[in-house]
Motif scaffolding. Sequence first.
Motif, PDB file in Angstrom:
ATOM      1  N   ALA A  29     -54.818  41.760 127.980  1.00  0.00           N
ATOM      2  CA  ALA A  29     -53.380  41.726 127.710  1.00  0.00           C
ATOM      3  C   ALA A  29     -52.841  40.406 128.244  1.00  0.00           C
ATOM      4  N   SER A  30     -52.767  39.409 127.380  1.00  0.00           N
ATOM      5  CA  SER A  30     -52.351  38.085 127.836  1.00  0.00           C
ATOM      6  C   SER A  30     -50.908  37.743 127.461  1.00  0.00           C
ATOM      7  N   LYS A  31     -50.288  38.496 126.590  1.00  0.00           N
ATOM      8  CA  LYS A  31     -48.909  38.226 126.173  1.00  0.00           C
ATOM      9  C   LYS A  31     -47.948  38.746 127.249  1.00  0.00           C
ATOM     10  N   ALA A  32     -46.996  37.923 127.639  1.00  0.00           N
ATOM     11  CA  ALA A  32     -46.027  38.303 128.669  1.00  0.00           C
ATOM     12  C   ALA A  32     -44.713  38.703 128.013  1.00  0.00           C
ATOM     13  N   VAL A  33     -44.200  39.860 128.387  1.00  0.00           N
ATOM     14  CA  VAL A  33     -42.908  40.341 127.897  1.00  0.00           C
ATOM     15  C   VAL A  33     -42.018  40.553 129.111  1.00  0.00           C
ATOM     16  N   ILE A  34     -40.905  39.834 129.133  1.00  0.00           N
ATOM     17  CA  ILE A  34     -39.970  39.929 130.260  1.00  0.00           C
ATOM     18  C   ILE A  34     -38.691  40.595 129.770  1.00  0.00           C
ATOM     19  N   SER A  35     -38.225  41.582 130.504  1.00  0.00           N
ATOM     20  CA  SER A  35     -36.983  42.280 130.162  1.00  0.00           C
ATOM     21  C   SER A  35     -35.983  42.106 131.281  1.00  0.00           C
ATOM     22  N   PHE A  36     -34.735  41.849 130.902  1.00  0.00           N
ATOM     23  CA  PHE A  36     -33.674  41.657 131.884  1.00  0.00           C
ATOM     24  C   PHE A  36     -32.422  42.364 131.376  1.00  0.00           C
ATOM     25  N   THR A  37     -31.917  43.306 132.164  1.00  0.00           N
ATOM     26  CA  THR A  37     -30.717  44.049 131.788  1.00  0.00           C
ATOM     27  C   THR A  37     -29.494  43.325 132.334  1.00  0.00           C
ATOM     28  N   ILE A  38     -28.717  42.787 131.435  1.00  0.00           N
ATOM     29  CA  ILE A  38     -27.552  41.990 131.837  1.00  0.00           C
ATOM     30  C   ILE A  38     -26.444  42.883 132.387  1.00  0.00           C
ATOM     31  N   THR A  39     -26.219  44.016 131.745  1.00  0.00           N
ATOM     32  CA  THR A  39     -25.085  44.861 132.128  1.00  0.00           C
ATOM     33  C   THR A  39     -25.217  45.437 133.535  1.00  0.00           C
ATOM     34  N   SER A  40     -26.430  45.723 133.992  1.00  0.00           N
ATOM     35  CA  SER A  40     -26.602  46.310 135.325  1.00  0.00           C
ATOM     36  C   SER A  40     -27.005  45.273 136.377  1.00  0.00           C
ATOM     37  N   THR A  67     -34.815  40.457 126.024  1.00  0.00           N
ATOM     38  CA  THR A  67     -36.280  40.455 126.055  1.00  0.00           C
ATOM     39  C   THR A  67     -36.795  39.103 125.612  1.00  0.00           C
ATOM     40  N   ILE A  68     -37.710  38.542 126.409  1.00  0.00           N
ATOM     41  CA  ILE A  68     -38.338  37.268 126.076  1.00  0.00           C
ATOM     42  C   ILE A  68     -39.842  37.457 126.125  1.00  0.00           C
ATOM     43  N   THR A  69     -40.528  36.989 125.082  1.00  0.00           N
ATOM     44  CA  THR A  69     -41.976  37.101 125.028  1.00  0.00           C
ATOM     45  C   THR A  69     -42.604  35.716 124.975  1.00  0.00           C
ATOM     46  N   CYS A  70     -43.841  35.625 125.465  1.00  0.00           N
ATOM     47  CA  CYS A  70     -44.587  34.376 125.417  1.00  0.00           C
ATOM     48  C   CYS A  70     -46.069  34.692 125.272  1.00  0.00           C
ATOM     49  N   SER A  71     -46.688  34.098 124.247  1.00  0.00           N
ATOM     50  CA  SER A  71     -48.123  34.288 124.047  1.00  0.00           C
ATOM     51  C   SER A  71     -48.788  32.966 123.681  1.00  0.00           C
ATOM     52  N   GLU A  72     -48.272  31.879 124.238  1.00  0.00           N
ATOM     53  CA  GLU A  72     -48.785  30.548 123.911  1.00  0.00           C
ATOM     54  C   GLU A  72     -50.148  30.276 124.533  1.00  0.00           C
ATOM     55  N   SER A  73     -50.342  30.765 125.725  1.00  0.00           N
ATOM     56  CA  SER A  73     -51.562  30.467 126.466  1.00  0.00           C
ATOM     57  C   SER A  73     -52.516  31.661 126.440  1.00  0.00           C
ATOM     58  N   ARG A  74     -53.770  31.406 126.778  1.00  0.00           N
ATOM     59  CA  ARG A  74     -54.753  32.489 126.897  1.00  0.00           C
ATOM     60  C   ARG A  74     -54.608  33.215 128.225  1.00  0.00           C
ATOM     61  N   SER A  75     -53.883  32.589 129.158  1.00  0.00           N
ATOM     62  CA  SER A  75     -53.740  33.143 130.498  1.00  0.00           C
ATOM     63  C   SER A  75     -52.448  33.957 130.619  1.00  0.00           C
ATOM     64  N   GLN A  76     -52.549  35.150 131.148  1.00  0.00           N
ATOM     65  CA  GLN A  76     -51.387  36.001 131.362  1.00  0.00           C
ATOM     66  C   GLN A  76     -50.430  35.375 132.368  1.00  0.00           C
ATOM     67  N   HIS A  77     -50.974  34.769 133.413  1.00  0.00           N
ATOM     68  CA  HIS A  77     -50.134  34.160 134.456  1.00  0.00           C
ATOM     69  C   HIS A  77     -49.347  32.978 133.910  1.00  0.00           C
ATOM     70  N   ARG A  78     -50.007  32.163 133.091  1.00  0.00           N
ATOM     71  CA  ARG A  78     -49.331  31.011 132.481  1.00  0.00           C
ATOM     72  C   ARG A  78     -48.224  31.480 131.531  1.00  0.00           C
ATOM     73  N   ALA A  81     -45.248  32.650 133.568  1.00  0.00           N
ATOM     74  CA  ALA A  81     -44.490  31.515 134.106  1.00  0.00           C
ATOM     75  C   ALA A  81     -43.643  30.849 133.009  1.00  0.00           C
ATOM     76  N   LEU A  82     -44.221  30.689 131.828  1.00  0.00           N
ATOM     77  CA  LEU A  82     -43.476  30.091 130.710  1.00  0.00           C
ATOM     78  C   LEU A  82     -42.285  30.958 130.300  1.00  0.00           C
ATOM     79  N   ALA A  83     -42.489  32.269 130.260  1.00  0.00           N
ATOM     80  CA  ALA A  83     -41.415  33.180 129.874  1.00  0.00           C
ATOM     81  C   ALA A  83     -40.286  33.169 130.902  1.00  0.00           C
ATOM     82  N   ILE A  84     -40.638  33.117 132.175  1.00  0.00           N
ATOM     83  CA  ILE A  84     -39.621  33.069 133.236  1.00  0.00           C
ATOM     84  C   ILE A  84     -38.824  31.769 133.138  1.00  0.00           C
ATOM     85  N   ALA A  85     -39.520  30.663 132.899  1.00  0.00           N
ATOM     86  CA  ALA A  85     -38.834  29.376 132.749  1.00  0.00           C
ATOM     87  C   ALA A  85     -37.878  29.410 131.559  1.00  0.00           C
TER      88      ALA A  85
END
Length: 134
Positions: A29-40, A67-78, A81-85
């Motif tokens: 599972a290398s794709k990163a999905v970041i979720s952020f609830t603005i209202t709360s 929701t922001i997703t990133c699957s550019e790299s083969r590395s989950q950590h990378r 980091a890209l999604a957070i940026a």
Amino acid sequence: MDNEKLLKEISFKAVRSSGPGGQHVNKTASKAVISFTITSSQIFTPLEKQRLLEKLKSRISQDGILTITCSESRSQHRNKALAIARLFTLLEKSLRVAKSRKKSRPSKNAIEKRIVSKKKNALKKANRKPPSLQ
């Protein structure tokens, strides 16, 4: 905007990606999905929340989750980091208040130049016509 506090409010999930990786891509599972609830969120003021909801309305679900997703790299950590940026830059751009435009008038010199060039063009086109015989 405090990035440290914002990181605590983000939920992270790893999903299987369809990107590069060959046979390896089906096992990890290398794709990163970041979720952020603005209202709360506790970080932003109600005015900032309203601005975010207004500017990012096409990217926010009905529940108020960005929701922001990133699957550019083969590395989950990378990818994480890209999604957070991306999230940080997206929020900073959305919170920025645009300057109001002040009305301006062209200078007298600019107006005069425009009129002179128009007269010059008109004369040029008038000289292309055959002379009248009257």
